[in-house]
Design a protein around this motif. Sequence first.
Motif, PDB file in Angstrom:
ATOM      1  N   ALA A 210     -24.968  16.490 119.683  1.00  0.00           N
ATOM      2  CA  ALA A 210     -25.305  17.772 120.305  1.00  0.00           C
ATOM      3  C   ALA A 210     -25.937  18.768 119.338  1.00  0.00           C
ATOM      4  O   ALA A 210     -26.387  19.826 119.768  1.00  0.00           O
ATOM      5  N   SER A 211     -25.979  18.459 118.066  1.00  0.00           N
ATOM      6  CA  SER A 211     -26.517  19.386 117.079  1.00  0.00           C
ATOM      7  C   SER A 211     -27.510  18.671 116.161  1.00  0.00           C
ATOM      8  O   SER A 211     -27.222  17.576 115.674  1.00  0.00           O
ATOM      9  N   PRO A 212     -28.650  19.299 115.898  1.00  0.00           N
ATOM     10  CA  PRO A 212     -29.608  18.679 114.980  1.00  0.00           C
ATOM     11  C   PRO A 212     -29.032  18.473 113.572  1.00  0.00           C
ATOM     12  O   PRO A 212     -29.427  17.551 112.870  1.00  0.00           O
ATOM     13  N   GLU A 213     -28.082  19.321 113.179  1.00  0.00           N
ATOM     14  CA  GLU A 213     -27.488  19.215 111.840  1.00  0.00           C
ATOM     15  C   GLU A 213     -26.571  18.009 111.693  1.00  0.00           C
ATOM     16  O   GLU A 213     -26.327  17.538 110.585  1.00  0.00           O
ATOM     17  N   THR A 214     -26.027  17.508 112.800  1.00  0.00           N
ATOM     18  CA  THR A 214     -25.085  16.381 112.725  1.00  0.00           C
ATOM     19  C   THR A 214     -25.570  15.131 113.451  1.00  0.00           C
ATOM     20  O   THR A 214     -24.904  14.100 113.398  1.00  0.00           O
ATOM     21  N   ALA A 215     -26.724  15.192 114.088  1.00  0.00           N
ATOM     22  CA  ALA A 215     -27.227  14.051 114.871  1.00  0.00           C
ATOM     23  C   ALA A 215     -27.352  12.775 114.040  1.00  0.00           C
ATOM     24  O   ALA A 215     -27.185  11.664 114.564  1.00  0.00           O
ATOM     25  N   PHE A 216     -27.613  12.910 112.745  1.00  0.00           N
ATOM     26  CA  PHE A 216     -27.758  11.725 111.884  1.00  0.00           C
ATOM     27  C   PHE A 216     -26.463  10.911 111.792  1.00  0.00           C
ATOM     28  O   PHE A 216     -26.477   9.757 111.382  1.00  0.00           O
ATOM     29  N   LEU A 217     -25.341  11.497 112.192  1.00  0.00           N
ATOM     30  CA  LEU A 217     -24.046  10.809 112.140  1.00  0.00           C
ATOM     31  C   LEU A 217     -23.730  10.026 113.419  1.00  0.00           C
ATOM     32  O   LEU A 217     -22.748   9.296 113.458  1.00  0.00           O
ATOM     33  N   ASP A 218     -24.560  10.178 114.441  1.00  0.00           N
ATOM     34  CA  ASP A 218     -24.318   9.553 115.746  1.00  0.00           C
ATOM     35  C   ASP A 218     -24.294   8.029 115.630  1.00  0.00           C
ATOM     36  O   ASP A 218     -25.227   7.417 115.140  1.00  0.00           O
TER      37      ASP A 218
ATOM     38  N   ASP B  97     -12.612   7.689 113.806  1.00  0.00           N
ATOM     39  CA  ASP B  97     -11.736   6.592 114.213  1.00  0.00           C
ATOM     40  C   ASP B  97     -11.164   6.932 115.588  1.00  0.00           C
ATOM     41  O   ASP B  97     -10.384   7.871 115.730  1.00  0.00           O
ATOM     42  N   ASP B  98     -11.563   6.167 116.581  1.00  0.00           N
ATOM     43  CA  ASP B  98     -11.129   6.429 117.953  1.00  0.00           C
ATOM     44  C   ASP B  98      -9.624   6.282 118.143  1.00  0.00           C
ATOM     45  O   ASP B  98      -9.046   6.946 118.999  1.00  0.00           O
ATOM     46  N   ASP B  99      -9.002   5.442 117.373  1.00  0.00           N
ATOM     47  CA  ASP B  99      -7.561   5.224 117.527  1.00  0.00           C
ATOM     48  C   ASP B  99      -6.732   6.360 116.934  1.00  0.00           C
ATOM     49  O   ASP B  99      -5.820   6.877 117.569  1.00  0.00           O
ATOM     50  N   SER B 100      -7.052   6.761 115.724  1.00  0.00           N
ATOM     51  CA  SER B 100      -6.267   7.814 115.064  1.00  0.00           C
ATOM     52  C   SER B 100      -6.804   9.214 115.356  1.00  0.00           C
ATOM     53  O   SER B 100      -6.121  10.195 115.105  1.00  0.00           O
ATOM     54  N   HIS B 101      -8.052   9.284 115.844  1.00  0.00           N
ATOM     55  CA  HIS B 101      -8.741  10.557 116.086  1.00  0.00           C
ATOM     56  C   HIS B 101      -8.977  11.317 114.787  1.00  0.00           C
ATOM     57  O   HIS B 101      -9.038  12.546 114.783  1.00  0.00           O
ATOM     58  N   LEU B 102      -9.112  10.583 113.686  1.00  0.00           N
ATOM     59  CA  LEU B 102      -9.343  11.180 112.375  1.00  0.00           C
ATOM     60  C   LEU B 102     -10.623  10.622 111.752  1.00  0.00           C
ATOM     61  O   LEU B 102     -11.139   9.587 112.171  1.00  0.00           O
ATOM     62  N   CYS B 103     -11.093  11.303 110.738  1.00  0.00           N
ATOM     63  CA  CYS B 103     -12.270  10.869 109.994  1.00  0.00           C
ATOM     64  C   CYS B 103     -11.868   9.786 109.000  1.00  0.00           C
ATOM     65  O   CYS B 103     -10.934   9.967 108.217  1.00  0.00           O
ATOM     66  N   ARG B 104     -12.624   8.675 109.015  1.00  0.00           N
ATOM     67  CA  ARG B 104     -12.315   7.578 108.086  1.00  0.00           C
ATOM     68  C   ARG B 104     -12.779   7.881 106.659  1.00  0.00           C
ATOM     69  O   ARG B 104     -12.344   7.222 105.728  1.00  0.00           O
ATOM     70  N   ILE B 105     -13.664   8.862 106.485  1.00  0.00           N
ATOM     71  CA  ILE B 105     -14.173   9.189 105.147  1.00  0.00           C
ATOM     72  C   ILE B 105     -13.920  10.655 104.814  1.00  0.00           C
ATOM     73  O   ILE B 105     -14.701  11.274 104.099  1.00  0.00           O
ATOM     74  N   TYR B 106     -12.849  11.214 105.292  1.00  0.00           N
ATOM     75  CA  TYR B 106     -12.601  12.654 105.185  1.00  0.00           C
ATOM     76  C   TYR B 106     -12.840  13.206 103.777  1.00  0.00           C
ATOM     77  O   TYR B 106     -13.513  14.219 103.619  1.00  0.00           O
ATOM     78  N   GLU B 107     -12.320  12.578 102.760  1.00  0.00           N
ATOM     79  CA  GLU B 107     -12.484  13.086 101.390  1.00  0.00           C
ATOM     80  C   GLU B 107     -13.930  13.003 100.906  1.00  0.00           C
ATOM     81  O   GLU B 107     -14.314  13.726  99.999  1.00  0.00           O
ATOM     82  N   GLN B 108     -14.750  12.153 101.497  1.00  0.00           N
ATOM     83  CA  GLN B 108     -16.150  12.008 101.109  1.00  0.00           C
ATOM     84  C   GLN B 108     -17.102  12.412 102.235  1.00  0.00           C
ATOM     85  O   GLN B 108     -18.274  12.058 102.211  1.00  0.00           O
ATOM     86  N   ARG B 109     -16.623  13.162 103.223  1.00  0.00           N
ATOM     87  CA  ARG B 109     -17.444  13.517 104.384  1.00  0.00           C
ATOM     88  C   ARG B 109     -18.671  14.319 103.955  1.00  0.00           C
ATOM     89  O   ARG B 109     -18.669  14.975 102.914  1.00  0.00           O
ATOM     90  N   PRO B 110     -19.732  14.280 104.772  1.00  0.00           N
ATOM     91  CA  PRO B 110     -20.958  15.004 104.443  1.00  0.00           C
ATOM     92  C   PRO B 110     -20.730  16.519 104.369  1.00  0.00           C
ATOM     93  O   PRO B 110     -19.791  17.045 104.974  1.00  0.00           O
ATOM     94  N   LEU B 111     -21.624  17.195 103.671  1.00  0.00           N
ATOM     95  CA  LEU B 111     -21.523  18.640 103.501  1.00  0.00           C
ATOM     96  C   LEU B 111     -21.428  19.359 104.844  1.00  0.00           C
ATOM     97  O   LEU B 111     -20.637  20.285 104.997  1.00  0.00           O
ATOM     98  N   VAL B 112     -22.190  18.937 105.826  1.00  0.00           N
ATOM     99  CA  VAL B 112     -22.185  19.611 107.128  1.00  0.00           C
ATOM    100  C   VAL B 112     -20.794  19.587 107.776  1.00  0.00           C
ATOM    101  O   VAL B 112     -20.461  20.455 108.581  1.00  0.00           O
TER     102      VAL B 112
END
Length: 87
Positions: free
Chosen positions: A23-31, A41-56
Amino acid sequence: MPDAPLTPFPCTACGKCCRRVNASPETAFLDRGDGACRHFDDDSHLCRIYEQRPLVCRVEEYYRQNLAAIIPWDEFVRINLAICEKL
């Protein structure tokens, strides 16, 4: 002089924004193809790379680097919380 600390963004980790990266041009590359982030992660509802997540995805850091000279933090938080409510 270091930047003053920001009040942390009041994220509840609901995952709604992670399910709508398309829904956002700033995050569309993550789709991953269904609108959700490829790192969500659909099961845990958490980010699998949280500590290394992108700046956005690093709300406070992204704000400091890209928006601090344009909009006050409190206003940025208010706008983003309104968007959270719409998701």
